[in-house]
Design an enzyme around this catalytic site. Structure first.
Site, PDB file in Angstrom:
ATOM      1  N   VAL A 150       0.846  -1.204   0.000  1.00  0.00           N
ATOM      2  CA  VAL A 150       0.000   0.000   0.000  1.00  0.00           C
ATOM      3  C   VAL A 150       0.880   1.252   0.000  1.00  0.00           C
ATOM      4  O   VAL A 150       0.679   2.176  -0.801  1.00  0.00           O
ATOM      5  CB  VAL A 150      -0.947   0.002   1.237  1.00  0.00           C
ATOM      6  CG1 VAL A 150      -1.628   1.359   1.389  1.00  0.00           C
ATOM      7  CG2 VAL A 150      -1.979  -1.109   1.111  1.00  0.00           C
ATOM      8  N   ARG A 207      -6.965  -5.295  20.168  1.00  0.00           N
ATOM      9  CA  ARG A 207      -8.426  -5.424  20.133  1.00  0.00           C
ATOM     10  C   ARG A 207      -8.969  -4.174  20.820  1.00  0.00           C
ATOM     11  O   ARG A 207      -8.356  -3.655  21.745  1.00  0.00           O
ATOM     12  CB  ARG A 207      -8.875  -6.683  20.869  1.00  0.00           C
ATOM     13  CG  ARG A 207      -8.211  -7.940  20.268  1.00  0.00           C
ATOM     14  CD  ARG A 207      -8.946  -9.199  20.610  1.00  0.00           C
ATOM     15  NE  ARG A 207      -8.191 -10.374  20.159  1.00  0.00           N
ATOM     16  CZ  ARG A 207      -8.248 -10.895  18.939  1.00  0.00           C
ATOM     17  NH1 ARG A 207      -9.020 -10.330  18.011  1.00  0.00           N
ATOM     18  NH2 ARG A 207      -7.544 -11.971  18.612  1.00  0.00           N
ATOM     19  N   ASP A 254      -7.974 -17.446  11.123  1.00  0.00           N
ATOM     20  CA  ASP A 254      -9.126 -18.337  11.323  1.00  0.00           C
ATOM     21  C   ASP A 254      -9.799 -18.769  10.014  1.00  0.00           C
ATOM     22  O   ASP A 254     -10.488 -19.783   9.982  1.00  0.00           O
ATOM     23  CB  ASP A 254     -10.179 -17.666  12.218  1.00  0.00           C
ATOM     24  CG  ASP A 254      -9.619 -17.306  13.587  1.00  0.00           C
ATOM     25  OD1 ASP A 254      -8.553 -17.842  13.941  1.00  0.00           O
ATOM     26  OD2 ASP A 254     -10.239 -16.488  14.272  1.00  0.00           O
ATOM     27  N   MET A 279      -5.808 -23.113  16.696  1.00  0.00           N
ATOM     28  CA  MET A 279      -6.674 -21.943  16.906  1.00  0.00           C
ATOM     29  C   MET A 279      -7.799 -21.969  15.865  1.00  0.00           C
ATOM     30  O   MET A 279      -7.988 -22.955  15.154  1.00  0.00           O
ATOM     31  CB  MET A 279      -5.856 -20.674  16.767  1.00  0.00           C
ATOM     32  CG  MET A 279      -5.146 -20.274  18.045  1.00  0.00           C
ATOM     33  SD  MET A 279      -4.434 -18.625  17.846  1.00  0.00           S
ATOM     34  CE  MET A 279      -4.034 -18.257  19.543  1.00  0.00           C
ATOM     35  N   GLY A 280      -8.511 -20.867  15.749  1.00  0.00           N
ATOM     36  CA  GLY A 280      -9.573 -20.765  14.749  1.00  0.00           C
ATOM     37  C   GLY A 280     -10.889 -20.278  15.318  1.00  0.00           C
ATOM     38  O   GLY A 280     -11.891 -20.216  14.617  1.00  0.00           O
ATOM     39  N   GLY A 295      -1.764 -35.891   7.289  1.00  0.00           N
ATOM     40  CA  GLY A 295      -2.103 -37.310   7.426  1.00  0.00           C
ATOM     41  C   GLY A 295      -2.509 -37.660   8.847  1.00  0.00           C
ATOM     42  O   GLY A 295      -2.177 -38.741   9.352  1.00  0.00           O
ATOM     43  N   ALA A 296      -3.228 -36.754   9.505  1.00  0.00           N
ATOM     44  CA  ALA A 296      -3.678 -37.041  10.873  1.00  0.00           C
ATOM     45  C   ALA A 296      -4.802 -38.077  10.824  1.00  0.00           C
ATOM     46  O   ALA A 296      -5.439 -38.267   9.780  1.00  0.00           O
ATOM     47  CB  ALA A 296      -4.177 -35.764  11.543  1.00  0.00           C
TER      48      ALA A 296
HETATM   49  O1  F6P Z   1      -8.835 -14.526  15.599  1.00  0.00           O
HETATM   50  C1  F6P Z   1      -7.522 -14.945  15.619  1.00  0.00           C
HETATM   51  C2  F6P Z   1      -7.235 -15.694  16.891  1.00  0.00           C
HETATM   52  O2  F6P Z   1      -5.882 -16.123  16.848  1.00  0.00           O
HETATM   53  C3  F6P Z   1      -8.157 -16.882  17.188  1.00  0.00           C
HETATM   54  O3  F6P Z   1      -7.810 -18.030  16.444  1.00  0.00           O
HETATM   55  C4  F6P Z   1      -7.970 -17.054  18.669  1.00  0.00           C
HETATM   56  O4  F6P Z   1      -9.087 -17.670  19.255  1.00  0.00           O
HETATM   57  C5  F6P Z   1      -7.824 -15.625  19.141  1.00  0.00           C
HETATM   58  O5  F6P Z   1      -7.405 -14.861  18.010  1.00  0.00           O
HETATM   59  C6  F6P Z   1      -6.832 -15.419  20.248  1.00  0.00           C
HETATM   60  O6  F6P Z   1      -6.913 -14.092  20.638  1.00  0.00           O
HETATM   61  P1  F6P Z   1      -5.819 -13.348  21.510  1.00  0.00           P
HETATM   62  O7  F6P Z   1      -4.593 -13.149  20.666  1.00  0.00           O
HETATM   63  O8  F6P Z   1      -6.477 -12.060  21.867  1.00  0.00           O
HETATM   64  O9  F6P Z   1      -5.538 -14.247  22.671  1.00  0.00           O
END
Ligand code: F6P
Length: 320
Positions: free
Chosen positions: A23, A72, A127, A169-170, A185-186
């Site tokens: 950018v 956040r 995610d 995560m996710g 291959g889990a």
């Molecule tokens: O949204 C991305 C993520 O890494 C999620 O997979 C996970 O649940 C969350 O953020 C973790 O958040 P933090 O970094 O605030 O602990």
């Protein structure tokens, strides 16, 4: 348009720096000024801004995380905060904004668009839970991080004839767990999207080891349960001792893959060009290899993104 701003918001992901660089370089080549907002929406509220130059974005393309830092910012749900942000941007002479972030951040971008801010959004979250894009930025790097960890884990699992429960995560999305299960291959993939039965998993586990298989990998998405608890439940049911690996924030970091660097460059340049062309309130996404643009208001009504049916089919055929 003479001056734009860029920010990264919510959880960081690899490829953000490549996008910022794209950018900044593209905008400066057209004679525009670019300002970097620090720490996501918090920086918009508190006026934490820094001018960005071609020099300031050099040497970052290969780095994970975000040079602008991220945070956040729950206050962005409040209209008063949103209005404050609009004033801050006006005072700083910022005529357009490019935001990188996950679904919460995209809601913030939509709120600002409704208050008259010209804004383009880029889906950035490991995610892969954002609708209207096949891939979000950072997903590919996270998948490669997981693959690297699980491949290594299998070596030690085989040496000790062990089963491992690996937590990805996710949030509420099982994409990382199910794709990694296919790629590594889990033996099992436990995801929030599909019900699973621990009793049958235990029977299959026992059978595998009776047949002489020397390791088993059970991938579990954080939205489907806690790895520690699942491992304990397996032990309770069949007395089988398992080990646990919670991959956690490791998945979010590291040098971005070529795919994520390129995706960041494509998303960044397209977002800039749309902004200059007068578009606002849109997200740039990836659709069947090409770029696609979605109105942020459509995204608000889209509901949760479904995991691709092809991925689920592959998992049914190749995992378990
Ligand atoms: O949204 C991305 C993520 O890494 C999620 O997979 C996970 O649940 C969350 O953020 C973790 O958040 P933090 O970094 O605030 O602990």
């Amino acid at each position: 348009m003479k001056k734009i701003a860029i920010l990264t918001s919510g959880g960081d992901c690899s490829g953000m720096n490549a996008t910022i660089r794209a950018v900044v370089r593209t905008a400066i080549a057209t004679g525009m000024e670019v300002v970097g907002i620090q720490k996501g929406f918090a920086g918009m509220v508190n006026n934490w801004m820094q001018p960005l130059t071609v020099r300031s974005v050099s040497g970052i393309v290969q780095r994970g995380g975000t040079m602008l830092k991220s945070a956040r910012c729950p206050e962005m749900h409040e209209l008063d905060t949103q209005k404050k942000v609009v004033e801050t941007l006006k005072r700083a002479g910022i005529e357009g904004v490019i935001l990188l972030g996950g679904d919460g951040s995209l809601r913030g971008a939509y709120a600002l668009h409704q208050l008259g801010v010209r804004i383009m959004a880029i889906p950035a979250s490991i995610d892969n839970d954002i609708a209207y894009t096949d891939m979000s930025l950072g997903v590919d790097t996270a998948l490669n991080n997981i693959r690297y960890a699980v491949d290594a884990l299998k070596d030690t699992a085989s040496s000790h004839d062990r089963a491992f429960v690996v937590e990805t995560m996710g949030r509420n999305c099982g994409y990382l767990a199910v794709v990694s299960a296919i790629a590594c291959g889990a033996e099992f993939a436990l995801i929030p999207e599909t019900p699973f039965d621990l009793d049958s998993i235990c029977i299959a586990l026992r059978k595998r080891f009776n047949e002489g298989r020397d390791n088993s990998i059970i991938m579990v998405a954080e939205g489907a349960g806690k790895a520690e608890k699942i491992a304990a439940d397996i032990k309770d049911r069949i007395g089988f001792e398992t080990r646990v690996m919670v991959l956690g924030h490791y998945q979010r970091g590291g040098s971005p893959t070529t795919f994520d660097r390129l995706l960041g460059a494509r998303f960044g340049v397209a977002a800039f060009e749309r902004l200059v062309a007068g578009n606002s309130g849109e997200m740039v996404g990836l659709s069947c290899g090409g770029l696609a643009f979605t109105q942020l208001h459509e995204l608000q009504n889209a509901g949760r993104k479904q995991i691709d049916a092809v991925v689920l089919k592959l998992a049914r055929l190749l995992v378990n």
